[in-house]
Design a protein around this motif. Structure first.
Motif, mmCIF file in Angstrom:
data_model
loop_
_atom_site.group_PDB
_atom_site.id
_atom_site.type_symbol
_atom_site.label_atom_id
_atom_site.label_comp_id
_atom_site.label_asym_id
_atom_site.label_seq_id
_atom_site.Cartn_x
_atom_site.Cartn_y
_atom_site.Cartn_z
ATOM 1 N N GLN A 126 0.817 -1.205 0.000
ATOM 2 C CA GLN A 126 0.000 0.000 0.000
ATOM 3 C C GLN A 126 0.857 1.264 0.000
ATOM 4 O O GLN A 126 0.465 2.303 -0.550
ATOM 5 C CB GLN A 126 -0.927 -0.001 1.217
ATOM 6 C CG GLN A 126 -1.992 -1.093 1.146
ATOM 7 C CD GLN A 126 -2.702 -1.280 2.469
ATOM 8 O OE1 GLN A 126 -2.856 -0.324 3.232
ATOM 9 N NE2 GLN A 126 -3.135 -2.498 2.739
ATOM 10 N N ALA A 127 2.051 1.168 0.606
ATOM 11 C CA ALA A 127 2.949 2.325 0.634
ATOM 12 C C ALA A 127 3.633 2.540 -0.705
ATOM 13 O O ALA A 127 4.256 3.584 -0.924
ATOM 14 C CB ALA A 127 3.988 2.151 1.726
ATOM 15 N N GLY A 128 3.539 1.558 -1.605
ATOM 16 C CA GLY A 128 4.138 1.721 -2.926
ATOM 17 C C GLY A 128 5.460 1.019 -3.106
ATOM 18 O O GLY A 128 6.212 1.340 -4.037
ATOM 19 N N LEU A 129 5.784 0.058 -2.249
ATOM 20 C CA LEU A 129 7.022 -0.703 -2.410
ATOM 21 C C LEU A 129 6.795 -1.885 -3.344
ATOM 22 O O LEU A 129 5.730 -2.519 -3.333
ATOM 23 C CB LEU A 129 7.528 -1.222 -1.060
ATOM 24 C CG LEU A 129 8.153 -0.207 -0.106
ATOM 25 C CD1 LEU A 129 8.421 -0.850 1.241
ATOM 26 C CD2 LEU A 129 9.440 0.355 -0.698
ATOM 27 N N ASP A 130 7.792 -2.207 -4.153
ATOM 28 C CA ASP A 130 7.800 -3.420 -4.964
ATOM 29 C C ASP A 130 8.538 -4.474 -4.127
ATOM 30 O O ASP A 130 9.758 -4.424 -3.988
ATOM 31 C CB ASP A 130 8.526 -3.151 -6.278
ATOM 32 C CG ASP A 130 8.512 -4.369 -7.187
ATOM 33 O OD1 ASP A 130 7.677 -5.261 -6.968
ATOM 34 O OD2 ASP A 130 9.347 -4.409 -8.108
ATOM 35 N N VAL A 131 7.814 -5.417 -3.533
ATOM 36 C CA VAL A 131 8.355 -6.281 -2.481
ATOM 37 C C VAL A 131 8.745 -7.642 -3.031
ATOM 38 O O VAL A 131 7.998 -8.259 -3.804
ATOM 39 C CB VAL A 131 7.325 -6.457 -1.349
ATOM 40 C CG1 VAL A 131 7.949 -7.225 -0.195
ATOM 41 C CG2 VAL A 131 6.823 -5.113 -0.875
ATOM 42 N N VAL A 132 9.921 -8.116 -2.612
ATOM 43 C CA VAL A 132 10.385 -9.478 -2.901
ATOM 44 C C VAL A 132 10.709 -10.137 -1.557
ATOM 45 O O VAL A 132 11.412 -9.546 -0.738
ATOM 46 C CB VAL A 132 11.635 -9.469 -3.805
ATOM 47 C CG1 VAL A 132 12.133 -10.887 -4.025
ATOM 48 C CG2 VAL A 132 11.330 -8.788 -5.125
ATOM 49 N N PHE A 133 10.166 -11.310 -1.349
ATOM 50 C CA PHE A 133 10.371 -12.003 -0.081
ATOM 51 C C PHE A 133 11.435 -13.089 -0.234
ATOM 52 O O PHE A 133 11.372 -13.914 -1.156
ATOM 53 C CB PHE A 133 9.066 -12.617 0.421
ATOM 54 C CG PHE A 133 8.093 -11.594 0.914
ATOM 55 C CD1 PHE A 133 8.104 -11.195 2.240
ATOM 56 C CD2 PHE A 133 7.188 -10.995 0.036
ATOM 57 C CE1 PHE A 133 7.222 -10.230 2.694
ATOM 58 C CE2 PHE A 133 6.307 -10.035 0.487
ATOM 59 C CZ PHE A 133 6.325 -9.650 1.816
ATOM 60 N N ALA A 134 12.411 -13.065 0.674
ATOM 61 C CA ALA A 134 13.472 -14.087 0.665
ATOM 62 C C ALA A 134 12.936 -15.392 1.244
ATOM 63 O O ALA A 134 12.209 -15.398 2.239
ATOM 64 C CB ALA A 134 14.662 -13.608 1.488
ATOM 65 N N THR A 135 13.301 -16.501 0.613
ATOM 66 C CA THR A 135 12.910 -17.823 1.110
ATOM 67 C C THR A 135 14.141 -18.704 1.194
ATOM 68 O O THR A 135 15.197 -18.390 0.636
ATOM 69 C CB THR A 135 11.879 -18.491 0.185
ATOM 70 O OG1 THR A 135 12.513 -18.789 -1.065
ATOM 71 C CG2 THR A 135 10.676 -17.612 -0.043
ATOM 72 N N VAL A 136 13.998 -19.822 1.858
ATOM 73 C CA VAL A 136 15.045 -20.843 1.917
ATOM 74 C C VAL A 136 14.417 -22.162 1.482
ATOM 75 O O VAL A 136 13.354 -22.541 1.992
ATOM 76 C CB VAL A 136 15.631 -20.976 3.335
ATOM 77 C CG1 VAL A 136 16.644 -22.114 3.395
ATOM 78 C CG2 VAL A 136 16.289 -19.673 3.753
ATOM 79 N N ASP A 137 15.042 -22.842 0.534
ATOM 80 C CA ASP A 137 14.487 -24.088 -0.013
ATOM 81 C C ASP A 137 13.103 -23.881 -0.632
ATOM 82 O O ASP A 137 12.328 -24.830 -0.777
ATOM 83 C CB ASP A 137 14.375 -25.168 1.074
ATOM 84 C CG ASP A 137 15.744 -25.668 1.519
ATOM 85 O OD1 ASP A 137 16.627 -25.752 0.661
ATOM 86 O OD2 ASP A 137 15.897 -25.970 2.703
ATOM 87 N N ASN A 138 12.748 -22.625 -0.947
ATOM 88 C CA ASN A 138 11.437 -22.302 -1.521
ATOM 89 C C ASN A 138 10.280 -22.761 -0.642
ATOM 90 O O ASN A 138 9.185 -23.018 -1.116
ATOM 91 C CB ASN A 138 11.288 -22.952 -2.909
ATOM 92 C CG ASN A 138 12.216 -22.328 -3.910
ATOM 93 O OD1 ASN A 138 12.400 -21.114 -3.906
ATOM 94 N ND2 ASN A 138 12.815 -23.143 -4.751
ATOM 95 N N ARG A 139 10.532 -22.889 0.658
ATOM 96 C CA ARG A 139 9.474 -23.381 1.535
ATOM 97 C C ARG A 139 9.090 -22.362 2.607
ATOM 98 O O ARG A 139 8.103 -22.545 3.297
ATOM 99 C CB ARG A 139 9.915 -24.684 2.233
ATOM 100 C CG ARG A 139 10.092 -25.850 1.298
ATOM 101 C CD ARG A 139 10.088 -27.145 2.087
ATOM 102 N NE ARG A 139 11.173 -27.203 3.037
ATOM 103 C CZ ARG A 139 12.372 -27.713 2.788
ATOM 104 N NH1 ARG A 139 12.626 -28.203 1.600
ATOM 105 N NH2 ARG A 139 13.311 -27.748 3.707
ATOM 106 N N SER A 140 9.874 -21.341 2.786
ATOM 107 C CA SER A 140 9.656 -20.434 3.908
ATOM 108 C C SER A 140 8.264 -19.828 3.925
ATOM 109 O O SER A 140 7.717 -19.557 4.980
ATOM 110 C CB SER A 140 10.696 -19.317 3.881
ATOM 111 O OG SER A 140 11.984 -19.873 3.923
ATOM 112 N N LEU A 141 7.667 -19.603 2.758
ATOM 113 C CA LEU A 141 6.391 -18.899 2.703
ATOM 114 C C LEU A 141 5.248 -19.814 2.267
ATOM 115 O O LEU A 141 4.215 -19.352 1.791
ATOM 116 C CB LEU A 141 6.497 -17.715 1.737
ATOM 117 C CG LEU A 141 7.630 -16.725 2.033
ATOM 118 C CD1 LEU A 141 7.652 -15.619 1.000
ATOM 119 C CD2 LEU A 141 7.497 -16.143 3.427
#
Length: 863
Positions: free
Chosen positions: A124-139
């Motif tokens: 909502q603030a206008g950030l283009d967000v990328v989330f870090a994961t480990v083993d593609n399982r964190s999220l």
């Protein structure tokens, strides 16, 4: 969506709200101030970060307070908003759409729980967000939202998800690859949030790092994290009015980063050094280059390199081998897999070799073998001891049989060094394998190892692939080698210089100009290079120490000093745990007496009384005597073939300023220790360890002190299978011909051949309450009278107490224990043994080796 007009508010230095700066944000900001101890001056709304993502203050730790917003009417709206930024394939470049081109990109390192809380406000603030994961399982918990992610890597046995997501290089590399200019962490106490090295590298790259102002998912505010070196000064203007940060330095080269060979993560080189060359993530000791090893070990400026360059060899004309050598030299900056030369350690001269695991994995080819052999031969010419730090993957296969022959070449040189009676000390570092292990690495007079070092002949992969054998945990480590008797000691890297200095001093010749003592080498280590052996250092404390030593020498008292590489503690402590151990040992002794059917107290002055006193669980053991008699004691372990027997405690140190080898039978100082040491009953490996150290003492002309205290050699199936009788027999015949003075003292029990194996000596003495017999009284009564209860009678018949043994001419002296038994006044007992040993060595000092042997053999020929 409505936003507050306020971009920032202010706090004082204690974190309290200053209400005149943006009333609209006061409510949320005050909550932050309540929940955190903040030293920031200015707080900003989250959208202010977006507005000035590249122009935050140079010198500030800012609190960023989120703007008050209206929640979306439809919960799906947030999901749709996030879905625009989905990556299709892990590893692809992040595409920038027209919708996101103007948005600052943020890499968020957060748990799944916190990521859920962060994503809405950030989008909502206008950030283009990328989330870090480990083993593609964190999220995975909210993968349905199709969040844009970047996979930091995969976990392994050596590295966990927490270590991976907390690794500086991994996170910074992720930020670079996904094009982020901002990094958000999910906790103010996260590892990276408190990592000065991370913040420093992020700053140099122009990356801004933020963390919540307080723990939890209620986003009451964000603070910018800056390295302490920036001073964290309070800004005088709004952040977007400050100048943009300077361009980041190119600090991704090999000079700035170092990769751990165990967990494979990269770390700032300064951080590795500050941690004692230990990996901050997995704790593994890092492999050192020769320049680093020399800097940690030898006196500054003392290293003089020998044979820096030698002609290469390519006996097989192996395709591409010369090019590989050239490539290794260019990449590593090294000439070959070993460096050799002369140096000093605490002022003591030494010929030193350091292998380079970074050059062809330290493999041994013609040049390596030639340089090590040349090092040893020159050491013989110059009468120098030799220390070699080993690190090798084995023979260099590209050189075929020529490489194999280096094992024999260097072994011949080691034999020449032994004939010259010069010490050879090897230090096994990670890795030491193959042909180096099977030659000079394991040929040292003393073999040390660093903790956790890989040590073995056949590689683990070879063993698994060829014989399909499942390997035990900890297989082929330094600890494994110590347990199996293959090395003398494991020494912490921080202690190696000190231990090597002491070992060199123990083997150093003394002359009229320089008398080498424990104290002089310890002083040299403290004072620094160039001060060894001097007494003219203008330090009042130093002179006071010299005066004290002179007084002690005059009074015959040996000052008790710390032991390098681990203090040999006293036999009994004064704390509650030690007292509990005493009570348990008492109960154990009473149970054993009841089991044997022997009750009641022995008559005063009887042999049975001596047996009971000798077995008293409070009686000081050999460790207490070593602590009080021997200075700078370094314990040496193992029989070099099978195991290390804890019932034999042996090593080297000083008595009255003279180097000695000490071999003692140790019962243990508490119940657990006694069990581990088999209650002082040696196995064959213990006697073979004794024999090894006796031979070493003879090689270097060191007197030997044996402290005897055993009810007998261990009798059991395993001991018989491994040759208990052979081991004792070998000790007896070897002691008969030793060309150095040997003194033995019976401290407690002297049971049968197990005791005699350390008592074929020039001088043999007993403490007044010690006992010496052909067999235990219980065994004697059981065999001859078929009644173990007659043990007290057997003790009298065998005349096993000290007075009777002395009258029979078996021992040369009975040593007083003081006003009472040794367990009542241990200090007096230790002092009396110390005085006897000193006098005995004085009496034997003028005898030649042939006279020592003749005196010893004539002594036993009388019986």
């Amino acid at each position: 969506m409505a936003k507050t007009a306020s971009k920032y508010i202010s706090f004082d230095s204690d974190g309290h709200l200053v209400a005149d700066e943006g009333a609209g944000a006061a409510s949320s900001a005050s909550e932050v101030a309540e929940g955190a101890s903040l030293k920031a001056a200015v707080a900003y709304a989250l959208d202010a970060i977006v507005d000035a993502a590249s122009a935050l203050p140079e010198n500030a730790a800012a609190l960023i307070a989120p703007a008050q917003r209206e929640e979306p009417a439809d919960p799906e709206e947030a999901t749709l908003t996030v879905a625009r930024y989905t990556r299709s394939t892990i590893g692809d470049d992040f595409a920038v759409s027209p919708e996101t081109a103007a948005r600052p990109r943020a890499l968020v390192v957060a748990s799944a729980k916190n990521a859920r809380a962060f994503v809405g406000p950030m989008e909502q603030a206008g950030l283009d967000v990328v989330f870090a994961t480990v083993d593609n399982r964190s999220l995975d918990g909210f993968a349905r939202r199709q969040l844009p992610t970047y996979n930091l890597g995969s976990t392994s046995a050596a590295v966990s998800a927490e270590q991976l997501s907390g690794n500086i290089y991994t996170v910074l590399s992720a930020a670079k690859e996904c094009g982020a200019s901002l990094i958000f962490l999910d906790s103010p106490t996260a590892a990276l949030a408190e990592d000065e090295y991370f913040l420093r590298h992020a700053r140099k790259r122009g990356l801004r790092v933020f963390a919540p102002a307080a723990e939890g998912t209620q986003l009451m505010g964000w603070m910018e994290l800056l390295p302490a070196a920036d001073g964290l000064a309070v800004p005088t203007a709004a952040p977007w009015e400050s100048a943009a940060p300077a361009a980041a330095d190119d600090d991704e080269g090999p000079t700035h980063w170092r990769r751990c060979h165990a967990c494979k993560l990269f770390f700032d080189k300064e951080e590795i050094i500050s941690e004692g060359f230990t990996c901050p993530a997995c704790g593994t000791l890092q492999r050192l280059r020769s320049d680093e090893r020399l800097a940690l070990t030898v006196d500054a400026g003392s290293f003089e390199e020998w044979n820096a360059q030698m002609a290469d060899s390519d006996p097989l004309a192996f395709p591409g081998y010369p090019e590989k050598i050239a490539d290794q030299r260019e990449k590593s900056g090294l000439e070959e897999a070993v460096r050799t030369g002369r140096a000093t350690i605490a002022g003591l001269p030494v010929a030193i070799g350091v292998m380079e695991s970074g050059f062809f994995m330290g493999s041994m080819g013609h040049v390596v073998g030639e340089k090590v052999a040349a090092l040893i031969d020159r050491a013989i010419e110059e009468r120098l001891p030799v220390v070699v730090f080993c690190a090798s993957g084995g023979a260099r296969m590209q050189e075929g049989l020529t490489s194999l022959m280096q094992m024999a070449k260097v072994s011949c040189a080691v034999e020449r060094l032994g004939r010259a009676a010069l010490p050879f000390i090897t230090v096994l570092t990670d890795p030491t394998t193959g042909g180096v292990t099977a030659s000079f690495a394991m040929q040292g007079d003393i073999i040390l190892a660093e903790p956790g070092a890989l040590i073995g002949f056949a590689g683990q992969r070879v063993i698994r692939d060829t014989i399909k054998q499942e390997l035990p945990e900890g297989f082929q480590t330094a600890e494994f080698a110590l347990e199996h008797g293959l090395i003398d000691a494991i020494v912490e890297r921080s202690q190696l210089r000190s231990v090597l200095a002491q070992l060199l001093a123990l083997h150093a010749p003394s002359d009229a100009e320089r008398v080498v003592t424990y104290h002089s080498v310890m002083d040299a280590l403290q004072v620094g290079a160039g001060a060894y052996g001097t007494v003219s250092v203008a330090l009042e404390a130093r002179m006071a120490g010299e005066r004290l030593r002179a007084e002690e020498a005059a009074s015959g008292f040996l000052r008790k000093v710390p032991v390098v590489g681990g203090l040999i503690g006293r036999g009994a402590g004064e704390g509650a745990a030690e007292e509990a151990d005493r009570r348990e040992l008492d109960r154990h002794a009473r149970r054993e007496a009841r089991r044997a059917g022997i009750e009641g107290q022995a008559a005063a002055g009887s042999a049975w009384e001596s047996v009971q006193i000798a077995r008293n669980v409070h009686r000081p053991t050999a460790r207490r005597y070593i602590d009080g008699i021997v200075e700078g004691f370094i314990e040496l372990h193992g029989d070099r073939s099978f195991a290390d027997d804890g019932a034999i405690l042996a090593g080297v140190g000083w008595i009255s300023g003279h180097p000695v080898t000490v071999i003692a039978q140790e019962k243990g100082v508490n119940l657990a220790d006694r069990v581990a040491r088999n209650f002082g009953c040696p196995q064959p490996e213990g006697y073979r360890k004794s024999l090894r150290l006796m031979r070493e003492a003879e090689k270097f002309d060191r007197p030997i002190l044996c402290l005897v205290d055993t009810q007998g050699a261990f009798c059991g199936t395993e001991a018989e299978e491994r040759g208990q009788g052979n081991a004792i027999a070998d000790n007896l015949v070897a002691m008969a011909g030793l060309r150095v003075p040997v003194v033995s003292v019976l401290l407690g029990e002297g049971g049968s051949g197990g005791a005699l194996a350390l008592a074929v000596s020039n001088r043999v003495a007993m403490q007044e309450h010690a006992v010496y017999s052909v067999l235990s009284p219980e065994g004697f009564a059981s065999i001859l009278w078929k009644d173990g209860k007659r043990a007290p009678e057997a003790a009298e018949v065998m005349k096993m107490n000290a007075r009777a043994v002395f009258e029979g001419g078996i021992v040369d002296a009975v040593i007083s224990e003081g006003e009472g038994p040794a367990h009542e006044n241990p200090d007096e007992a230790v002092a009396a043994v110390r005085d006897y040993v000193r006098e005995a060595y004085k009496e034997l000092a003028d005898l030649t080796p042939d006279e020592l042997i003749a005196q010893r053999q004539e002594r036993f020929a009388r019986f």
